[in-house]
Write a protein that holds these residues in place. Structure first.
Motif, PDB file in Angstrom:
ATOM      1  N   ARG A  73       0.824  -1.215   0.000  1.00  0.00           N
ATOM      2  CA  ARG A  73       0.000   0.000   0.000  1.00  0.00           C
ATOM      3  C   ARG A  73       0.857   1.263   0.000  1.00  0.00           C
ATOM      4  NH1 ARG A  73      -5.512  -0.570   0.767  1.00  0.00           N
ATOM      5  NH2 ARG A  73      -5.434   1.614   0.145  1.00  0.00           N
ATOM      6  N   SER A 231     -12.260  11.924   3.586  1.00  0.00           N
ATOM      7  CA  SER A 231     -13.257  10.932   3.981  1.00  0.00           C
ATOM      8  C   SER A 231     -13.783  11.209   5.385  1.00  0.00           C
ATOM      9  CB  SER A 231     -12.627   9.534   3.935  1.00  0.00           C
ATOM     10  OG  SER A 231     -13.412   8.605   4.632  1.00  0.00           O
ATOM     11  N   TYR A 234     -12.948   8.111   7.718  1.00  0.00           N
ATOM     12  CA  TYR A 234     -11.596   8.032   8.246  1.00  0.00           C
ATOM     13  C   TYR A 234     -11.310   9.175   9.210  1.00  0.00           C
ATOM     14  CZ  TYR A 234      -6.580   7.730   8.731  1.00  0.00           C
ATOM     15  OH  TYR A 234      -5.327   7.645   9.278  1.00  0.00           O
ATOM     16  N   LYS A 238      -9.660   8.295  12.589  1.00  0.00           N
ATOM     17  CA  LYS A 238      -8.398   8.956  12.900  1.00  0.00           C
ATOM     18  C   LYS A 238      -8.455   9.630  14.271  1.00  0.00           C
ATOM     19  CE  LYS A 238      -5.392  12.561  10.931  1.00  0.00           C
ATOM     20  NZ  LYS A 238      -4.111  11.831  10.821  1.00  0.00           N
ATOM     21  N   HIS A 401      -5.423  12.478  -0.614  1.00  0.00           N
ATOM     22  CA  HIS A 401      -5.116  11.067  -0.381  1.00  0.00           C
ATOM     23  C   HIS A 401      -5.226  10.717   1.107  1.00  0.00           C
ATOM     24  CE1 HIS A 401      -3.670  10.459  -4.523  1.00  0.00           C
ATOM     25  NE2 HIS A 401      -3.233  11.700  -4.418  1.00  0.00           N
ATOM     26  N   SER A 403      -5.718   9.114   4.238  1.00  0.00           N
ATOM     27  CA  SER A 403      -5.929   7.693   4.508  1.00  0.00           C
ATOM     28  C   SER A 403      -4.977   7.228   5.599  1.00  0.00           C
ATOM     29  CB  SER A 403      -5.699   6.857   3.245  1.00  0.00           C
ATOM     30  OG  SER A 403      -4.340   6.937   2.842  1.00  0.00           O
ATOM     31  N   LEU A 404      -5.272   6.055   6.143  1.00  0.00           N
ATOM     32  CA  LEU A 404      -4.414   5.444   7.155  1.00  0.00           C
ATOM     33  C   LEU A 404      -3.032   5.149   6.577  1.00  0.00           C
ATOM     34  CD1 LEU A 404      -3.943   4.052   9.919  1.00  0.00           C
ATOM     35  CD2 LEU A 404      -4.909   1.962   8.897  1.00  0.00           C
ATOM     36  N   TRP A 405      -2.985   4.708   5.320  1.00  0.00           N
ATOM     37  CA  TRP A 405      -1.709   4.312   4.721  1.00  0.00           C
ATOM     38  C   TRP A 405      -0.781   5.511   4.558  1.00  0.00           C
ATOM     39  CZ3 TRP A 405      -1.578  -0.584   5.322  1.00  0.00           C
ATOM     40  CH2 TRP A 405      -2.747  -1.342   5.214  1.00  0.00           C
TER      41      TRP A 405
END
Length: 425
Positions: A73, A231, A234, A238, A401, A403-405
């Motif tokens: 990822r 998002s 998220y 988060k 972008h 996101s967790l990744w």
């Protein structure tokens, strides 16, 4: 008849070797099964394996699976395909499974676990150099418009085409300025042929974003602004992760902060903490907490003036270089003013100044500000308007972008920043 175009790594054996499934299976054999086979050759496939063997195999498999998924990822983000992020991922994954085994009081083979850990590191190093040799993007640039701006980008091997034909050469992608007035009908037919041959055609801005980790902000159409909306799901996740991590770290950080607070107090006169109003989530003001790193009796502007600012104390040079001055912001994370990862908050004075010169500056407030962020780990410190424009492009990439990744990648980059002092003033 025109020469049939072929995409790079499109032959059957290339697709097999570079497929995720093949790499996962081969990694499982080399990292999980072979160390166990070396230790237990006679009983490895016994019908009733002992618990120690089963738990060891499960632990190694869980660690390898976590590493495989995280690295796959992260590699899609710019500047993420580096051994300095792969090895910490391996170490953290194996440490985590050891912690779980210890917490659950399960018996396991330390020897086999260590063999798998070493095999994973060797696999990662070999894979890194193989990937750097064979998997660096090879792109063809259509020789007109702004596509040529990517010619010297270090993130890809770029070749400028002289005519609308690839010949026998194979590329990962074709990049063109699709808005250029110089794009002739002949070149448009060429791009159509590339698409029919399953060779991706990118507008230069898309490829620039993939290679640099920045989103251009000169002209943002309404649909682009909509694509930058983070998002909501998220955002909630988060916040839960931030709160949990802050509560876990707080006991350990209290002792560290106490020691530095005493050092700051002994070094120079003034308060231990520097408290300033900043603009945060949705543009709401809040008070940020930092360790004081400057003398209180020296006036200056709202930003550090150069690398040798005389206002910085002796202790300040140390705590600023290694970001120790940011530790009190864990209080802001607990209060919900900030996140561990996000765009750095600016003072209202600086925000007003940037707002006049940088379009869409206030849009960065659509997410919670962070102690560390995508701009900080890629660009370092920025105060002037030109530096802030570039910083804002990084911030927009982070929001787009979100996101967790990406947060995990920023975390690894932050660890490198703390250890090296990169970008500090």
């Amino acid at each position: 008849m025109n020469h049939p175009f072929q995409r790079r790594h499109s032959l059957w054996y290339e697709r097999l070797l570079f497929s995720g499934l093949f790499q996962f299976i081969l990694g499982t054999v080399c990292i999980v099964l072979l160390p166990a086979w070396q230790r237990w050759p006679d009983e490895f496939f016994a019908a009733k394996a002992q618990d120690v063997k089963l738990y060891t195999l499960m632990a190694n498999m869980a660690a390898y699976l976590a590493v495989f998924l995280i690295i796959r990822r992260l590699r899609y983000f710019p500047n993420a395909q580096t051994i300095s992020y792969v090895l910490p991922t391996i170490a953290l994954s194996w440490l985590l499974v050891v912690a779980v085994l210890f917490f659950l009081r399960l018996d396991y083979s330390r020897y086999v676990l260590m063999l798998s850990f070493l095999a994973a590191n060797l696999w990662a190093v070999v894979g890194f150099y193989v990937r750097r040799k064979f998997r660096m993007p090879k792109i063809a640039l259509v020789p007109m418009g702004r596509a040529l701006s990517l010619k010297d980008n270090p993130g890809a091997h770029s070749i400028v085409l002289q005519q609308p034909d690839l010949g026998s050469r194979r590329f990962d992608a074709i990049v063109a300025d699709l808005h250029s007035d110089d794009l002739s009908a002949e070149w448009e037919r060429f791009l159509a042929r590339c698409t029919l041959a399953h060779i991706p055609v990118f507008h230069f801005k898309q490829m620039e974003e993939l290679l640099t980790g920045k989103v251009r902000i000169e002209r943002l159409a309404e649909n682009e602004i909509g694509s930058l909306l983070p998002s909501p799901f998220y955002s909630t996740v988060k916040r839960v992760l931030d709160l949990t991590l802050a509560l876990l770290l707080l006991p350990a950080l209290l002792l560290v902060m106490l020691l530095f607070a005493v050092w700051i107090k002994l070094d120079s006169e003034g308060s231990v903490f520097f408290i300033q109003e900043r603009l945060g989530f949705r543009g709401n003001p809040f008070k940020v907490y930092k360790f004081r790193s400057m003398y209180t009796n020296m006036a200056g502007q709202s930003f550090t003036e150069g690398e040798n600012d005389p206002r910085i104390t002796r202790v300040g040079k140390v705590i600023r270089k290694f970001r120790i001055d940011e530790l009190p912001q864990i209080i802001n994370v607990l209060k919900g003013d900030m996140s561990f990862i996000g765009p750095r908050p600016e003072s209202k004075e600086l925000s007003d100044w940037y707002e006049e010169a940088v379009p869409f500056f206030s849009y960065r407030h659509v997410v919670r500000p962070g102690i560390s962020g995508w701009a900080q780990v890629n660009q370092g410190y920025a105060a002037e308007v030109e530096g802030m424009k570039e910083k804002l492009q990084y911030d927009f990439y982070y929001i787009k972008h979100f996101s967790l990744w990406l947060d995990i990648l920023i975390l690894f980059k932050t660890i490198r920043t703390v250890l090296t002092g990169y970008g500090a003033r």
